[in-house]
Scaffold this motif. Structure first.
Motif, PDB file in Angstrom:
ATOM      1  N   ALA A 168       1.896  14.939 -15.022  1.00 15.11           N
ATOM      2  CA  ALA A 168       1.385  15.436 -14.940  1.00 15.11           C
ATOM      3  C   ALA A 168       0.425  14.537 -12.926  1.00 15.11           C
ATOM      4  O   ALA A 168       0.371  15.428 -12.265  1.00 15.11           O
ATOM      5  N   ALA A 169       1.042  13.033 -13.552  1.00 14.25           N
ATOM      6  CA  ALA A 169       0.610  12.649 -12.398  1.00 14.25           C
ATOM      7  C   ALA A 169       1.590  13.138 -11.306  1.00 14.25           C
ATOM      8  O   ALA A 169       1.849  12.855  -9.761  1.00 14.25           O
ATOM      9  N   ARG A 170       3.240  13.188 -11.401  1.00 10.51           N
ATOM     10  CA  ARG A 170       3.795  13.390 -10.582  1.00 10.51           C
ATOM     11  C   ARG A 170       3.570  14.577  -9.649  1.00 10.51           C
ATOM     12  O   ARG A 170       4.141  14.684  -8.844  1.00 10.51           O
ATOM     13  N   ALA A 171       3.754  15.602 -10.850  1.00 10.40           N
ATOM     14  CA  ALA A 171       3.827  16.819 -10.550  1.00 10.40           C
ATOM     15  C   ALA A 171       2.244  17.355  -9.263  1.00 10.40           C
ATOM     16  O   ALA A 171       2.787  18.352  -8.471  1.00 10.40           O
ATOM     17  N   TYR A 172       1.552  16.733  -9.326  1.00  8.69           N
ATOM     18  CA  TYR A 172       0.115  17.490  -9.127  1.00  8.69           C
ATOM     19  C   TYR A 172      -0.513  16.548  -8.209  1.00  8.69           C
ATOM     20  O   TYR A 172      -0.915  16.411  -6.752  1.00  8.69           O
ATOM     21  N   PHE A 173       0.258  14.758  -7.711  1.00 12.31           N
ATOM     22  CA  PHE A 173      -0.163  14.038  -6.877  1.00 12.31           C
ATOM     23  C   PHE A 173       1.103  13.407  -6.422  1.00 12.31           C
ATOM     24  O   PHE A 173       0.561  11.713  -5.617  1.00 12.31           O
ATOM     25  N   SER A 174       2.190  13.319  -6.887  1.00 13.97           N
ATOM     26  CA  SER A 174       3.257  12.514  -6.336  1.00 13.97           C
ATOM     27  C   SER A 174       2.961  11.039  -7.192  1.00 13.97           C
ATOM     28  O   SER A 174       3.034  10.447  -5.665  1.00 13.97           O
ATOM     29  N   CYS A 175       2.197  10.612  -7.745  1.00 13.66           N
ATOM     30  CA  CYS A 175       2.283   9.155  -7.824  1.00 13.66           C
ATOM     31  C   CYS A 175       3.036   9.141  -9.847  1.00 13.66           C
ATOM     32  O   CYS A 175       2.615  10.059  -9.928  1.00 13.66           O
ATOM     33  N   ASP A 176       2.679   7.895  -9.642  1.00 18.59           N
ATOM     34  CA  ASP A 176       2.581   7.097 -11.479  1.00 18.59           C
ATOM     35  C   ASP A 176       1.165   7.423 -11.893  1.00 18.59           C
ATOM     36  O   ASP A 176       0.363   7.525 -11.299  1.00 18.59           O
ATOM     37  N   ALA A 177       1.479   7.905 -13.247  1.00 16.64           N
ATOM     38  CA  ALA A 177       0.403   8.014 -14.093  1.00 16.64           C
ATOM     39  C   ALA A 177      -1.341   6.834 -13.564  1.00 16.64           C
ATOM     40  O   ALA A 177      -2.325   6.409 -13.973  1.00 16.64           O
ATOM     41  N   LYS A 178      -0.524   5.295 -13.641  1.00 16.20           N
ATOM     42  CA  LYS A 178      -1.705   4.390 -13.095  1.00 16.20           C
ATOM     43  C   LYS A 178      -1.491   3.652 -11.612  1.00 16.20           C
ATOM     44  O   LYS A 178      -2.469   3.244 -11.513  1.00 16.20           O
ATOM     45  N   ASP A 179      -1.889   4.665 -11.730  1.00 14.94           N
ATOM     46  CA  ASP A 179      -2.157   4.658 -10.104  1.00 14.94           C
ATOM     47  C   ASP A 179      -2.876   6.066  -9.463  1.00 14.94           C
ATOM     48  O   ASP A 179      -3.186   6.133  -8.642  1.00 14.94           O
ATOM     49  N   LEU A 180      -3.248   6.259 -10.838  1.00 18.13           N
ATOM     50  CA  LEU A 180      -4.405   7.652 -10.665  1.00 18.13           C
ATOM     51  C   LEU A 180      -5.763   7.272 -10.408  1.00 18.13           C
ATOM     52  O   LEU A 180      -6.152   6.394 -10.421  1.00 18.13           O
ATOM     53  N   THR A 181      -6.542   7.708  -9.209  1.00 20.35           N
ATOM     54  CA  THR A 181      -7.694   7.622  -8.398  1.00 20.35           C
ATOM     55  C   THR A 181      -8.479   8.030  -9.035  1.00 20.35           C
ATOM     56  O   THR A 181      -8.307   8.827 -10.411  1.00 20.35           O
ATOM     57  N   PRO A 182      -9.915   7.409  -9.375  1.00 17.41           N
ATOM     58  CA  PRO A 182     -11.168   8.180  -9.973  1.00 17.41           C
ATOM     59  C   PRO A 182     -10.910  10.017  -9.998  1.00 17.41           C
ATOM     60  O   PRO A 182     -10.993  10.710 -10.960  1.00 17.41           O
ATOM     61  N   GLU A 183     -11.362  10.200  -8.468  1.00 16.35           N
ATOM     62  CA  GLU A 183     -11.271  11.539  -8.388  1.00 16.35           C
ATOM     63  C   GLU A 183     -10.233  12.551  -8.304  1.00 16.35           C
ATOM     64  O   GLU A 183     -10.129  13.191  -9.164  1.00 16.35           O
ATOM     65  N   GLN A 184      -8.794  11.607  -8.224  1.00 12.53           N
ATOM     66  CA  GLN A 184      -7.153  12.925  -9.287  1.00 12.53           C
ATOM     67  C   GLN A 184      -7.286  12.372 -10.675  1.00 12.53           C
ATOM     68  O   GLN A 184      -7.456  13.334 -11.445  1.00 12.53           O
ATOM     69  N   ALA A 185      -7.829  11.733 -11.913  1.00 14.56           N
ATOM     70  CA  ALA A 185      -7.996  11.732 -12.642  1.00 14.56           C
ATOM     71  C   ALA A 185      -8.822  12.701 -13.125  1.00 14.56           C
ATOM     72  O   ALA A 185      -9.156  13.333 -14.385  1.00 14.56           O
ATOM     73  N   ALA A 186      -9.820  12.751 -13.031  1.00 20.45           N
ATOM     74  CA  ALA A 186     -11.510  13.339 -12.860  1.00 20.45           C
ATOM     75  C   ALA A 186     -10.994  14.702 -12.437  1.00 20.45           C
ATOM     76  O   ALA A 186     -11.344  16.321 -13.440  1.00 20.45           O
TER      77      ALA A 186
END
Length: 225
Positions: A168-186
């Motif tokens: 999900a992190a790669r598909a939606y935000f082009s990052c790894d799951a460990k790098d999700l911000t609070p806004e992206q995680a929410a």
């Protein structure tokens, strides 16, 4: 009649033993796929429909943003640390809403959703609901809360053929799951109730409202390490 009873008893014992061994095995080993991933591919093949392979990559909970942990707890199961698989307070509220015609609301805990996403197909049948309850009991007996949340984060359906936090992190935000911000995680947590209808890329106002609410509640959620 005696042989029938013995046969039924034997089948019950076999099912209990097999399912228990499954749960014990996944306490120590990470699943290479989920039952639902296989089920969806089989259904597509049977119906001769095009099938997009699911994107899935396991990540240990230490490799997943703590913000995503807090976000899914805030969104899906705020009493996760206090119940034993079934949140009877939520079930009571859900039943009350149905009785008073206020509509239907889900009362599934993260443990129940993990049982469903890992071990069971996406079909909506009474047999599946009973199996979900059985797996939920065994998961709570055999796994600790950290393992349950880790498994949930890796097997949740996040839409667009993405299974788990890393996909999900790669598909939606082009990052790894460990790098999700609070806004992206929410935002990822906000679409979980309906990941095939709601979008984390072009969220409509209702999703944004959910994201805002989740962000406010995240600070009250624990981080499991």
């Amino acid at each position: 009649m005696t042989w029938i009873k013995k046969t039924i008893a034997g089948l019950v014992i076999a099912v209990v033993a097999v399912t228990f061994l499954q749960v014990v095995a996944f306490r120590f080993f990470n699943p290479p796929f989920t039952v639902n991933m296989v089920y969806e591919k089989a259904i597509a093949a049977r119906k001769k429909m095009p099938f997009k392979p699911r994107s899935y990559e396991w990540k240990d909970i230490e490799q997943i943003s703590p913000y995503l942990q807090q976000a899914v707890l805030a969104s899906e199961d705020q009493r996760f640390m206090r119940h034993h698989g079934f949140d009877f307070r939520e079930i009571k509220i859900a039943l009350g809403d149905i009785i008073t015609c206020k509509g239907f609301r889900g009362a599934s805990t993260i443990t129940m959703q993990t049982a469903r996403s890992l071990f069971l197909p996406s079909s909506r049948t009474l047999a599946r609901k009973l199996a979900e309850a059985w797996y939920t009991v065994m998961i709570e007996l055999v796994w600790n809360k950290k393992r349950i949340l880790e498994m949930y984060l890796n097997t949740a359906d996040w839409g667009r053929a993405n299974v788990g936090a890393q996909a999900a992190a790669r598909a939606y935000f082009s990052c790894d799951a460990k790098d999700l911000t609070p806004e992206q995680a929410a935002l990822l947590a906000a679409i979980l109730p309906s990941p095939h209808k709601w979008s984390a890329v072009t969220p409509h106002p209702h999703v944004r409202q959910r994201q805002t609410r989740i962000l406010k509640q995240m600070q009250n959620m624990p981080v499991l390490k």
